[in-house]
Design a protein around this motif. Structure first.
Motif, mmCIF file in Angstrom:
data_model
loop_
_atom_site.group_PDB
_atom_site.id
_atom_site.type_symbol
_atom_site.label_atom_id
_atom_site.label_comp_id
_atom_site.label_asym_id
_atom_site.label_seq_id
_atom_site.Cartn_x
_atom_site.Cartn_y
_atom_site.Cartn_z
ATOM 1 N N ASP A 104 38.372 30.474 -10.180
ATOM 2 C CA ASP A 104 39.793 30.110 -10.142
ATOM 3 C C ASP A 104 40.644 31.373 -9.969
ATOM 4 O OD1 ASP A 104 42.004 28.037 -10.776
ATOM 5 O OD2 ASP A 104 42.481 29.827 -11.953
ATOM 6 N N ASN A 114 55.827 29.857 -13.294
ATOM 7 C CA ASN A 114 56.325 30.339 -12.001
ATOM 8 C C ASN A 114 57.773 29.871 -11.851
ATOM 9 O OD1 ASN A 114 57.086 30.767 -9.403
ATOM 10 N ND2 ASN A 114 55.122 30.178 -8.499
ATOM 11 N N TYR A 162 53.439 36.124 -16.105
ATOM 12 C CA TYR A 162 52.770 35.130 -15.248
ATOM 13 C C TYR A 162 51.854 35.869 -14.288
ATOM 14 C CZ TYR A 162 52.193 30.947 -12.342
ATOM 15 O OH TYR A 162 51.674 29.881 -11.656
ATOM 16 N N LEU A 209 45.046 31.387 -13.751
ATOM 17 C CA LEU A 209 45.092 30.513 -14.931
ATOM 18 C C LEU A 209 44.253 31.037 -16.085
ATOM 19 C CD1 LEU A 209 45.738 27.760 -16.307
ATOM 20 C CD2 LEU A 209 43.825 26.797 -14.998
ATOM 21 N N TYR A 246 51.476 28.520 -21.392
ATOM 22 C CA TYR A 246 51.307 28.481 -19.929
ATOM 23 C C TYR A 246 51.813 27.118 -19.453
ATOM 24 C CZ TYR A 246 49.115 28.011 -15.347
ATOM 25 O OH TYR A 246 48.897 27.813 -14.002
ATOM 26 N N TYR A 284 52.378 24.660 -15.922
ATOM 27 C CA TYR A 284 52.402 24.360 -14.495
ATOM 28 C C TYR A 284 52.798 22.896 -14.327
ATOM 29 C CZ TYR A 284 52.144 25.588 -9.685
ATOM 30 O OH TYR A 284 52.518 25.917 -8.407
HETATM 31 P P1 P6P Z 1 51.334 29.463 -8.052
HETATM 32 C C1 P6P Z 1 45.412 29.738 -8.766
HETATM 33 O O1 P6P Z 1 45.463 29.228 -7.447
HETATM 34 C C2 P6P Z 1 45.960 28.672 -9.676
HETATM 35 O O2 P6P Z 1 45.216 27.501 -9.543
HETATM 36 C C3 P6P Z 1 45.969 29.179 -11.107
HETATM 37 O O3 P6P Z 1 44.913 30.053 -11.359
HETATM 38 C C4 P6P Z 1 47.317 29.864 -11.220
HETATM 39 O O4 P6P Z 1 47.831 29.856 -12.551
HETATM 40 C C5 P6P Z 1 48.194 29.015 -10.294
HETATM 41 O O5 P6P Z 1 47.324 28.418 -9.337
HETATM 42 C C6 P6P Z 1 49.225 29.863 -9.573
HETATM 43 O O6 P6P Z 1 49.982 28.972 -8.749
HETATM 44 O O7 P6P Z 1 51.836 28.239 -7.321
HETATM 45 O O8 P6P Z 1 52.283 29.891 -9.173
HETATM 46 O O9 P6P Z 1 50.944 30.604 -7.155
#
Ligand code: P6P
Length: 335
Positions: A118, A211, A244, A248, A262, A264
Motif C-alpha cells: 500500500d 488530505n 499526512y 496509510l 487518520y 479518508y
Molecule cells: P490521496 C495510497 O494510495 C492510499 O491508498 C493510502 O496509502 C493513502 O493514505 C491514500 O491512498 C492517499 O490518498 O488521495 O490523499 O493521495
C-alpha cells in the motif's frame, strides 16, 4: 540487556492464544514474516535495480502498477500457496480472488486478504510503504476450493491481522485478538525481534492526518473539524499538527505510537470513499481497536460492515478514541 525475543519464539510462546489451533496459524504468521523479508529486500534495492517505475499495467483500481507492487503480490501469493495453511487469497492488486488448487492447499483452514504494497505511489520518492493482511477461518468445507463467501466475511470474524511497514526500519505489527505487538527486523540476523510489546494507542493526541485538498468535496463536518484543530487543544493548551504522509500504513502506525487520527472520507470524486474495506480498513481496524482506538465509517464500527464486493470502498476514520469521537461530533452537528 533484556533477552531478544524473535517473532518465531513469541508466536510459539503465545500458541495457547489460539484456541483449538494446532500450529497452522503460527506457521501462517511465520510464512507472512518470511515473505515480508523478501519484499523488504526488494524495497530496499528499489533505487538500485530496475524495479522502479510503473510495470506498465494498471491494477483493478485503475492505478498504475509499480513493479514492486507486482513483485510483492507474487511473493505473498507464493508464500500462501506453498505454506499449506491457506486455501485461497484475495489481493487488492488482483481483480478476483484466487482459490488454490493443490490438495495440500485445499486442506488449508484459512484465507488471507491482503494489500501487498500500500502507498506504492511513494516508492519512487522513498517514503515508507506497507503490506496489510487479514486472516479468516474459511467458511467452506476443508478439502474443497475456497469460495467468494470465504473472502467476504465481516471484520469481526478476523482471527489475526497486521501490517508490515517498510520505513526507517522494517516492522511487523500484528494481533490475534489478544493485544498488539510490534517486531523490528534486525537485518544483521534476518529476524523480526519484539520491540514494541503490547502497543496501546494514546486516548488522544495532537496529530491529524487528512488530505485537506478534499475538504470542498466531502462531508461539511470535516471542515468544522479542521477549523477545530486550528485552535489549541483545550485540554492541554497545545496546538494540533497536521501530519499526512500519503501512505496509510505509515500514518496509522505513527498514530498508534504517538496518538492521532487518520481520515479518508468519501468525496464527490470517490462517492464510496477511497480505501478498501477488506484489504486495508478491516485489518487496520482490528489492530487499532485491539490497541484501544476506534475505527469507523463516520458512524459505525468498520468491522461490523457486511462486505458485499471484494473491492468495496468505505469512509475511514481511525485512531485515538477521543479524536475519532470528536470528529463524529462534528459530522453529526453538520448533518
Ligand atoms: P490521496 C495510497 O494510495 C492510499 O491508498 C493510502 O496509502 C493513502 O493514505 C491514500 O491512498 C492517499 O490518498 O488521495 O490523499 O493521495
Amino acid at each position: 540487556m533484556s533477552k531478544v525475543v524473535t517473532l518465531n519464539e513469541f508466536i510459539l510462546d503465545r500458541q495457547d492464544d489460539f484456541p483449538f489451533a494446532t500450529g497452522e496459524l503460527s506457521r501462517l504468521l511465520n510464512d507472512i514474516a518470511l515473505a515480508s523479508k523478501i519484499v523488504n529486500r526488494d524495497v530496499n534495492r528499489a533505487g538500485l535495480v530496475d524495479i522502479l517505475g510503473a510495470q506498465g499495467n494498471t491494477n483493478v483500481q485503475g492505478e498504475e502498477q509499480q513493479k514492486l507492487d507486482v513483485i510483492a503480490d507474487e511473493a505473498f501469493i507464493k508464500a500462501f500457496e506453498n505454506g499449506g495453511e491457506v486455501c485461497g487469497i484475495a489481493s487488492e492488486e488482483n481483480d478476483d480472488f484466487v482459490a488454490f488448487e493443490s490438495e495440500a492447499a485445499m486442506n488449508g483452514k484459512y484465507v488471507v486478504l491482503f494489500d501487498p504494497l500500500d502507498g506504492s505511489s511513494n516508492i519512487d520518492v522513498n517514503v515508507s510503504i506497507g503490506t496489510i493482511f487479514s486472516i479468516y477461518r474459511r467458511k467452506s468445507a476443508i478439502g474443497t476450493k475456497a469460495t467468494l463467501e470465504d473472502m467476504l466475511q465481516k471484520g469481526t470474524e478476523q482471527v489475526a491481522a497486521g501490517y508490515v511497514i517498510y520505513g526507517s526500519s522494517t516492522m511487523l505489527v500484528y494481533t490475534t485478538g489478544k493485544g498488539v505487538n510490534g517486531f523490528t527486523l534486525d537485518p544483521s540476523i534476518g529476524e523480526f525481534c519484539l520491540s514494541h510489546p503490547d502497543i496501546k494507542a494514546p486516548e488522544t493526541g495532537r496529530l491529524y492526518a487528512i488530505n485537506e485538498g478534499n475538504l470542498n468535496r466531502c462531508h461539511p463536518g470535516l471542515k468544522d473539524y479542521c477549523e477545530y484543530v486550528r485552535q489549541d487543544d483545550p485540554s492541554t493548551g497545545r496546538p494540533y499538527s497536521g501530519r499526512y504522509i500519503g501512505s496509510l500504513v505509515a500514518d496509522v502506525h505513527r498514530n498508534l505510537i504517538k496518538g492521532g487520527v487518520y481520515v479518508y472520507p468519501s468525496t464527490t470524486n470517490s462517492p464510496e470513499g477511497k480505501l478498501r474495506l477488506i484489504y486495508e480498513c478491516n485489518p487496520l481496524a482490528f489492530i487499532i481497536e485491539q490497541a484501544g482506538g476506534l475505527a469507523t465509517d463516520g458512524k459505525n464500527r468498520i468491522m461490523e460492515i457486511e462486505p458485499k464486493r471484494l473491492h468495496q470502498r468505505v469512509d475511514y476514520y481511525a485512531g485515538s478514541k477521543q479524536m475519532v469521537e470528536k470528529i463524529h461530533e462534528c459530522l453529526r452537528a453538520a448533518e
